[in-house]
Design a protein around this motif. Structure first.
Motif, PDB file in Angstrom:
ATOM      1  N   ALA A  12      34.269  45.273  45.179  1.00 28.98           N
ATOM      2  CA  ALA A  12      34.406  44.594  45.470  1.00 28.98           C
ATOM      3  C   ALA A  12      33.669  43.012  45.916  1.00 28.98           C
ATOM      4  O   ALA A  12      33.104  43.242  46.857  1.00 28.98           O
ATOM      5  N   GLY A  13      33.796  42.531  45.419  1.00 28.12           N
ATOM      6  CA  GLY A  13      33.422  40.483  45.977  1.00 28.12           C
ATOM      7  C   GLY A  13      31.959  41.346  45.389  1.00 28.12           C
ATOM      8  O   GLY A  13      31.300  41.822  45.069  1.00 28.12           O
ATOM      9  N   ASN A  14      31.894  39.410  45.715  1.00 26.43           N
ATOM     10  CA  ASN A  14      30.190  39.491  44.923  1.00 26.43           C
ATOM     11  C   ASN A  14      28.877  38.896  46.511  1.00 26.43           C
ATOM     12  O   ASN A  14      27.988  38.297  45.777  1.00 26.43           O
ATOM     13  N   ALA A  15      29.796  38.017  47.485  1.00 34.03           N
ATOM     14  CA  ALA A  15      29.147  36.936  48.311  1.00 34.03           C
ATOM     15  C   ALA A  15      29.863  37.609  50.188  1.00 34.03           C
ATOM     16  O   ALA A  15      30.832  37.699  50.503  1.00 34.03           O
ATOM     17  N   SER A  16      28.937  37.167  49.712  1.00 33.24           N
ATOM     18  CA  SER A  16      29.190  37.672  51.711  1.00 33.24           C
ATOM     19  C   SER A  16      30.301  36.300  52.583  1.00 33.24           C
ATOM     20  O   SER A  16      31.179  36.925  53.162  1.00 33.24           O
ATOM     21  N   ASN A  17      30.296  35.462  51.673  1.00 36.62           N
ATOM     22  CA  ASN A  17      31.510  34.268  52.234  1.00 36.62           C
ATOM     23  C   ASN A  17      32.709  34.103  51.441  1.00 36.62           C
ATOM     24  O   ASN A  17      32.977  32.890  51.630  1.00 36.62           O
ATOM     25  N   VAL A  18      32.779  35.001  50.667  1.00 36.09           N
ATOM     26  CA  VAL A  18      34.242  34.638  50.139  1.00 36.09           C
ATOM     27  C   VAL A  18      35.016  35.966  50.435  1.00 36.09           C
ATOM     28  O   VAL A  18      34.007  37.068  50.306  1.00 36.09           O
ATOM     29  N   ILE A  19      36.160  35.695  50.311  1.00 31.61           N
ATOM     30  CA  ILE A  19      37.554  37.255  50.279  1.00 31.61           C
ATOM     31  C   ILE A  19      37.814  36.942  48.998  1.00 31.61           C
ATOM     32  O   ILE A  19      37.738  36.405  48.580  1.00 31.61           O
ATOM     33  N   PRO A  20      37.195  37.715  47.912  1.00 31.88           N
ATOM     34  CA  PRO A  20      37.990  38.128  46.618  1.00 31.88           C
ATOM     35  C   PRO A  20      39.488  38.648  46.733  1.00 31.88           C
ATOM     36  O   PRO A  20      39.997  38.398  46.797  1.00 31.88           O
ATOM     37  N   GLU A  21      39.320  38.177  45.110  1.00 34.77           N
ATOM     38  CA  GLU A  21      41.428  38.534  44.738  1.00 34.77           C
ATOM     39  C   GLU A  21      41.434  39.651  44.728  1.00 34.77           C
ATOM     40  O   GLU A  21      42.579  40.515  44.760  1.00 34.77           O
ATOM     41  N   ASP A  22      40.330  40.375  44.127  1.00 33.54           N
ATOM     42  CA  ASP A  22      40.694  41.904  44.043  1.00 33.54           C
ATOM     43  C   ASP A  22      39.589  43.354  44.118  1.00 33.54           C
ATOM     44  O   ASP A  22      38.335  42.597  45.007  1.00 33.54           O
ATOM     45  N   ALA A  23      40.139  44.458  44.419  1.00 30.33           N
ATOM     46  CA  ALA A  23      39.070  45.724  43.832  1.00 30.33           C
ATOM     47  C   ALA A  23      39.455  47.276  43.928  1.00 30.33           C
ATOM     48  O   ALA A  23      40.800  47.083  43.459  1.00 30.33           O
ATOM     49  N   THR A  24      38.875  47.025  43.379  1.00 29.41           N
ATOM     50  CA  THR A  24      38.590  48.932  42.896  1.00 29.41           C
ATOM     51  C   THR A  24      38.556  50.392  43.483  1.00 29.41           C
ATOM     52  O   THR A  24      37.119  49.808  44.021  1.00 29.41           O
ATOM     53  N   LEU A  25      38.953  50.691  43.249  1.00 27.82           N
ATOM     54  CA  LEU A  25      38.694  51.919  43.626  1.00 27.82           C
ATOM     55  C   LEU A  25      38.715  53.016  42.519  1.00 27.82           C
ATOM     56  O   LEU A  25      39.978  52.890  41.392  1.00 27.82           O
ATOM     57  N   ALA A  26      37.248  54.341  42.072  1.00 23.88           N
ATOM     58  CA  ALA A  26      37.748  55.411  41.666  1.00 23.88           C
ATOM     59  C   ALA A  26      37.741  56.081  42.117  1.00 23.88           C
ATOM     60  O   ALA A  26      37.036  56.745  42.984  1.00 23.88           O
ATOM     61  N   MET A  27      38.849  57.485  41.862  1.00 19.13           N
ATOM     62  CA  MET A  27      38.521  58.722  42.435  1.00 19.13           C
ATOM     63  C   MET A  27      38.733  59.902  41.588  1.00 19.13           C
ATOM     64  O   MET A  27      39.037  59.971  40.140  1.00 19.13           O
ATOM     65  N   SER A  28      37.830  61.000  41.913  1.00 20.11           N
ATOM     66  CA  SER A  28      38.380  61.905  41.529  1.00 20.11           C
ATOM     67  C   SER A  28      39.473  63.211  41.815  1.00 20.11           C
ATOM     68  O   SER A  28      39.292  63.191  42.711  1.00 20.11           O
ATOM     69  N   VAL A  29      40.105  63.272  41.409  1.00 26.27           N
ATOM     70  CA  VAL A  29      40.971  64.722  41.850  1.00 26.27           C
ATOM     71  C   VAL A  29      41.377  65.988  41.521  1.00 26.27           C
ATOM     72  O   VAL A  29      41.446  66.037  39.630  1.00 26.27           O
ATOM     73  N   ARG A  30      40.990  67.357  42.239  1.00 33.58           N
ATOM     74  CA  ARG A  30      40.866  68.408  41.212  1.00 33.58           C
ATOM     75  C   ARG A  30      41.662  69.494  41.875  1.00 33.58           C
ATOM     76  O   ARG A  30      41.868  69.633  43.252  1.00 33.58           O
ATOM     77  N   SER A  31      41.895  70.129  41.153  1.00 29.32           N
ATOM     78  CA  SER A  31      43.344  71.092  41.598  1.00 29.32           C
ATOM     79  C   SER A  31      43.401  72.187  41.018  1.00 29.32           C
ATOM     80  O   SER A  31      42.627  72.513  39.382  1.00 29.32           O
TER      81      SER A  31
END
Length: 397
Positions: A248-267
């Motif tokens: 998420a984001g590229n600068a300390s003084n900017v709240i970004p529009e979006d953020a991404t998560l990637a996860m691994s799920v096992r069973s």
């Protein structure tokens, strides 16, 4: 002649060990990622053709099958090795370290290929079997989905190269070299990938009240996801939810529009797999909504549970006992939360996927300091040779 001496011993490959280790190190030095294994496949095919195999190339992409027949037997067997590397920058400092920046054999597929080549060489020299052996060199095991096994099956692998059973092997760091590990039934986990995009509202860092901060939402969501296994899955079952990436984001003084998560799920069970998807989807959507954000979810089903068949696993274990002695066998071993696309083969044919120790105190798989143990090249080659010889044993006249 006794069983101990009628079939292949590790010492039978001593005369070609340096050649085979040299092949392994060459492959290690020139790694190719999933779907890119052109040079590796060419090297393997060239060796196999030189040893008298009928080689069929370009199966499911860069995959190939080498076939050798002996005697008049109608039985057939498949043995598989994977060839692809990982997008990791190698840090071993070895003389044969990867020459390609950001590409590395950090899972030992170079060794798996060399072990099967060792068996191919020995089988071509002795031809101490009665039937057909299909040696399967597979690309793109590390792909995660739409992998090499799936593509080879779609390309008619078992229709074109019939196999009564199929076998595969993976090295296992942390266990002494010379040790073989087996488990019948569910052995390795199903693995799904979930990509989440949290859509908020950007703003100046000094005016957070005008934003819907996706960084805050993402940070909170990571913690909330830990409750899926802890509070939704039966504690007697096995499940893993790991958030491996957050951006998420590229600068300390900017709240970004979006953020991404990637996860691994096992069973390990279909019903647990379904429950995990249901709970993750519901939690992500409701959690984001609670902050006023929106969630975009991409849920990718990956490899299924790897299920070894009982008879073939027992047979594979007996071969190891004959080769190295029962004291070098761990059974049952696992289950293992890692996943393997060899599972797709086992949905079509009976077989066994086993593990062999890569050495105690060695770096783990997918680690920049990992290296395959060269002692396993001839050990694994002798094991595969003996397994083929025993499975396709010449019947007394």
């Amino acid at each position: 002649m006794s069983t101990a001496t009628a079939f292949c011993q590790v010492s039978d490959l001593d005369d070609v060990k340096s050649e085979l280790v040299g092949i392994r190190r060459h492959i290690h030095q020139h790694p190719e990622l999933s779907f890119e294994e052109v040079d590796t496949a060419a090297l393997v095919a060239g060796r196999l053709e030189g040893w008298g195999y009928a080689v069929t190339r370009n199966i499911g992409g860069n995959g190939l099958v080498a076939t050798l027949r002996a005697g008049t037997g109608s039985r057939s067997i498949g043995v598989r090795a994977d060839m692809d590397a990982l997008p990791i920058n190698e840090l071993t400092g070895l003389s044969y370290a990867s020459e390609h920046q950001g590409k590395m054999h950090a899972c030992g597929h170079d060794g798996h290929t060399a072990m099967l080549l060792a068996a191919a060489l020995q089988l071509s020299r002795t031809r101490n079997f009665d039937g057909t052996v299909n040696l399967i060199f597979q690309p793109a095991e590390e792909a995660g989905f739409d992998s090499g096994a799936q593509l080879m099956l779609k390309d008619g692998l078992f229709e074109r190269f019939p196999c009564d059973a199929i076998f595969g092997m993976h090295n296992h760091p942390g266990v002494a070299t010379g040790t073989f590990m087996f488990r019948s039934g569910p052995f390795m986990a199903a693995c799904d990938t979930v990509n989440v995009r949290i859509v908020g509202k950007g703003s100046h860092a000094a005016r957070p009240h005008l934003s819907i901060d996706p960084v805050v939402v993402a940070s909170s969501l990571v913690m909330a996801l830990q409750t899926v296994v802890a509070r939704n899955i039966d504690p007697m079952e096995t499940a893993v939810v790991t958030v491996g990436a957050i951006h998420a984001g590229n600068a300390s003084n900017v709240i970004p529009e979006d953020a991404t998560l990637a996860m691994s799920v096992r069973s390990f069970k279909p019903e647990v797999r379904e429950q995990l998807e249901q709970r993750i989807r519901a939690l992500v959507e409701s959690h984001c909504e609670g902050y006023g954000a929106k969630a975009e979810i991409e849920y990718i089903r990956g490899y299924p549970v790897l299920v070894n068949s009982e008879a073939e696993t027992e047979f594979a274990k007996k071969i190891a006992e004959e080769l190295v002695g029962p004291e070098q066998i761990i059974a049952p071993f696992g289950p293992i939360a890692g996943s393997e696309d060899f599972a797709y083969y086992l949905q079509h044919r009976p077989g066994c996927f086993l593990r062999v120790g890569n050495g105690q105190g060695k770096p783990m798989l997918h680690n920049a300091h990992y290296d395959f143990n060269d002692e396993n090249v001839t050990l694994g080659g002798a094991y595969w040779t003996r397994l083929v010889e025993r499975y396709l044993a010449v019947q007394p006249g």
